[in-house]
Design an enzyme around this catalytic site. Sequence first.
Site, short mmCIF file in Angstrom:
data_model
loop_
_atom_site.label_atom_id
_atom_site.label_comp_id
_atom_site.label_asym_id
_atom_site.label_seq_id
_atom_site.Cartn_x
_atom_site.Cartn_y
_atom_site.Cartn_z
N ASP A 5 57.23 -23.12 -41.70
CA ASP A 5 56.40 -23.21 -40.47
C ASP A 5 57.09 -22.30 -39.30
O ASP A 5 58.38 -22.61 -39.10
CB ASP A 5 55.97 -24.52 -40.10
CG ASP A 5 54.94 -24.72 -39.28
OD1 ASP A 5 54.20 -23.56 -39.17
OD2 ASP A 5 54.43 -25.81 -38.76
N ASN B 186 44.73 -22.53 -45.52
CA ASN B 186 45.08 -21.37 -44.78
C ASN B 186 43.89 -20.41 -44.86
O ASN B 186 44.02 -19.50 -43.97
CB ASN B 186 46.43 -20.70 -45.16
CG ASN B 186 47.59 -21.31 -44.76
OD1 ASN B 186 48.69 -21.73 -45.47
ND2 ASN B 186 47.52 -22.08 -43.63
N ARG C 223 42.61 -19.31 -41.54
CA ARG C 223 42.94 -18.57 -40.55
C ARG C 223 42.17 -17.24 -40.42
O ARG C 223 41.24 -16.73 -41.13
CB ARG C 223 44.40 -18.02 -41.05
CG ARG C 223 45.22 -19.38 -40.74
CD ARG C 223 46.66 -18.83 -40.95
NE ARG C 223 47.45 -20.15 -40.77
CZ ARG C 223 48.54 -20.15 -40.41
NH1 ARG C 223 49.09 -18.97 -40.19
NH2 ARG C 223 49.15 -21.42 -40.32
C1 FPP Z 1 53.47 -20.97 -41.36
O1 FPP Z 1 53.82 -20.33 -39.99
C2 FPP Z 1 53.80 -20.06 -42.46
C3 FPP Z 1 52.63 -19.55 -43.32
C4 FPP Z 1 51.43 -20.06 -43.12
C5 FPP Z 1 52.90 -18.51 -44.11
C6 FPP Z 1 54.07 -18.47 -45.12
C7 FPP Z 1 54.22 -17.27 -45.61
C8 FPP Z 1 55.22 -16.36 -45.82
C9 FPP Z 1 56.66 -16.48 -45.24
C10 FPP Z 1 55.30 -15.08 -46.17
C11 FPP Z 1 54.60 -14.80 -47.67
C12 FPP Z 1 55.19 -15.46 -48.73
C13 FPP Z 1 55.54 -15.14 -49.77
C14 FPP Z 1 56.07 -15.80 -50.94
C15 FPP Z 1 56.11 -13.76 -50.15
P1 FPP Z 1 52.73 -20.28 -38.97
O2 FPP Z 1 51.97 -18.90 -38.91
O3 FPP Z 1 51.77 -21.43 -39.38
O4 FPP Z 1 53.54 -20.31 -37.72
P2 FPP Z 1 53.05 -21.05 -36.34
O5 FPP Z 1 52.86 -22.31 -36.57
O6 FPP Z 1 54.22 -20.62 -35.55
O7 FPP Z 1 51.75 -20.22 -36.03
#
Ligand code: FPP
Length: 245
Positions: free
Chosen positions: A28, A76, A79
């Site tokens: 996260d 997700n 989003r």
């Molecule tokens: C949370 O950060 C992250 C995610 C929902 C996606 C995680 C995905 C990746 C790191 C990339 C793709 C994966 C692979 C396997 C290549 P957020 O966007 O919720 O952050 P925030 O809470 O700060 O908005």
Amino acid sequence: MPQPNISDSYAELIPGKPIPQHIGIIMDGNGRWAKSRGLPRAAGHRAGTKNIRRLLEEAVRIGVKVLTIYAFSTENWGRPRAEVGHLMRLISQSIRNELDELHANGVQIRHSGRLAGVEPALAKQIQSAIERTKENDTIVLNVAFNYGGRAEIVDAIKNLIQDGIALDDVSEELVSRYLYTAGLPDPDIIVRTGGEYRLSNFLTWQAAYAEYYATPTYWPDFDEAALREAIAVFQGRDRRYGLVR
Ligand code: FPP
């Protein structure tokens, strides 16, 4: 509870204490990482993707056998379309660009989640990555993608019923064999970056006895030293599994 003395950011693992076999990570904070740098959210996801590689390598050096990463939850999809599209492309590109090297290094790719509802070309890419790497045994990289812990339990129940399992044969062990993670050990530790204190539908069944570790560090900044620190904290915990010492 006494914690190991972690005096600097390069905390060493505690000699003689077990290394977690399976670590689950809720990655996260990509969006906030980007915002804090005046960058678009997409840049945060790109940095987060790079970080997976860095931590996978460290996990291998430490001797971890399974790393489950929460890449995309069933929630997700809600989003903004552009962000969902970007995440799908990142996953597809990662498979295209990284698979040869992951395979050469003995990484076994697994997927936890539903492939139904995923763009067919991407679903095919995922299936072929799993097929190609299934004999590898350096480490399992289990990607929780289009994953929900409750959906996983629902899918397990449906498959149990479909297989005509008798009521008396239903046990915890049997249910575990019907989960996406069949054959993998339960996670010893769940790490959540980005400062929140919740599981968010991640490994709902499997995390029953996992130790929980939350850090405010945003995922792209969660480096090798941070992983070792999380493991050192885990090693200092007293796991009792409901028993008394
Ligand atoms: C949370 O950060 C992250 C995610 C929902 C996606 C995680 C995905 C990746 C790191 C990339 C793709 C994966 C692979 C396997 C290549 P957020 O966007 O919720 O952050 P925030 O809470 O700060 O908005």
